[in-house]
Motif scaffolding. Sequence first.
Motif, PDB file in Angstrom:
ATOM      1  N   ARG A 271      10.543  32.238   3.408  1.00 54.48           N
ATOM      2  CA  ARG A 271       9.441  31.495   2.776  1.00 54.48           C
ATOM      3  C   ARG A 271       9.699  31.362   1.282  1.00 54.48           C
ATOM      4  NH1 ARG A 271       5.747  31.957  -0.663  1.00 54.48           N
ATOM      5  NH2 ARG A 271       6.140  34.163  -0.985  1.00 54.48           N
ATOM      6  N   GLN A 272      10.050  32.485   0.646  1.00 53.11           N
ATOM      7  CA  GLN A 272      10.329  32.474  -0.788  1.00 53.11           C
ATOM      8  C   GLN A 272      11.534  31.579  -1.110  1.00 53.11           C
ATOM      9  OE1 GLN A 272      10.818  36.596  -1.881  1.00 53.11           O
ATOM     10  NE2 GLN A 272       8.656  37.086  -1.536  1.00 53.11           N
ATOM     11  N   GLY A 273      12.557  31.661  -0.275  1.00 52.55           N
ATOM     12  CA  GLY A 273      13.758  30.847  -0.483  1.00 52.55           C
ATOM     13  C   GLY A 273      13.474  29.362  -0.335  1.00 52.55           C
ATOM     14  N   LEU A 274      12.673  28.984   0.663  1.00 53.20           N
ATOM     15  CA  LEU A 274      12.335  27.572   0.857  1.00 53.20           C
ATOM     16  C   LEU A 274      11.453  27.050  -0.280  1.00 53.20           C
ATOM     17  CD1 LEU A 274      11.738  27.509   4.722  1.00 53.20           C
ATOM     18  CD2 LEU A 274      13.696  26.566   3.455  1.00 53.20           C
ATOM     19  N   GLU A 275      10.536  27.897  -0.755  1.00 56.06           N
ATOM     20  CA  GLU A 275       9.697  27.517  -1.890  1.00 56.06           C
ATOM     21  C   GLU A 275      10.569  27.279  -3.126  1.00 56.06           C
ATOM     22  OE1 GLU A 275       5.570  29.233  -2.991  1.00 56.06           O
ATOM     23  OE2 GLU A 275       7.018  30.381  -4.185  1.00 56.06           O
TER      24      GLU A 275
END
Length: 187
Positions: free
Chosen positions: A75-79
């Motif tokens: 999630r953090q990486g996609l954000e």
Amino acid sequence: MEVYIPSFRYEESELERGYTVFKIEVLMSGRKHFVEKRYSEFHALHKKLKKCIKTPEIPSKHVRNWVPKVLEQRRQGLEAYLQAVILENEELPKLFLDFLNIRHLPSLPKTESCGSFEETESEESSKLSHQPVLLFLRDPYVLPTANDHFPNVVIEGVLHGIFYPHLQPSMESEDLAFNFNFAICHL
């Protein structure tokens, strides 16, 4: 434009194996909307974006979807990926805006025609969608209804200004306005 991925959820399906859906929050021009996308949609976007703009690295495709810690890292990486695409590119492709469900406005900064999300190479995809300029509560070309005692001077004025801006208002228009004011005062 600001983009965040505040949350994700696991979706089960009878037709296929379960999958994770990421909730994307898009803030633009004081408005907020949400879009939900699977990782496979992010990956497809990345493959298309690589062909026309500078793209950051996308989180690994192969992870164990059911591990919460790993999903949070994804999630953090996609954000970070979405935010980097916005920051690192002077103009954003139409397919990126399609992915985020953002309308394509000619005045929108940071946009360029690089194809649409569904049809990257289609000519149709680079055309702007129609944007309404005026909104009438009823068709201005339809004759007034029987219970209309006075002409709609606002609609007449707008249509006159759009289609005949070079013509000055005639005495007839001034007479209509005078008669309208006279009738209102003497009711």
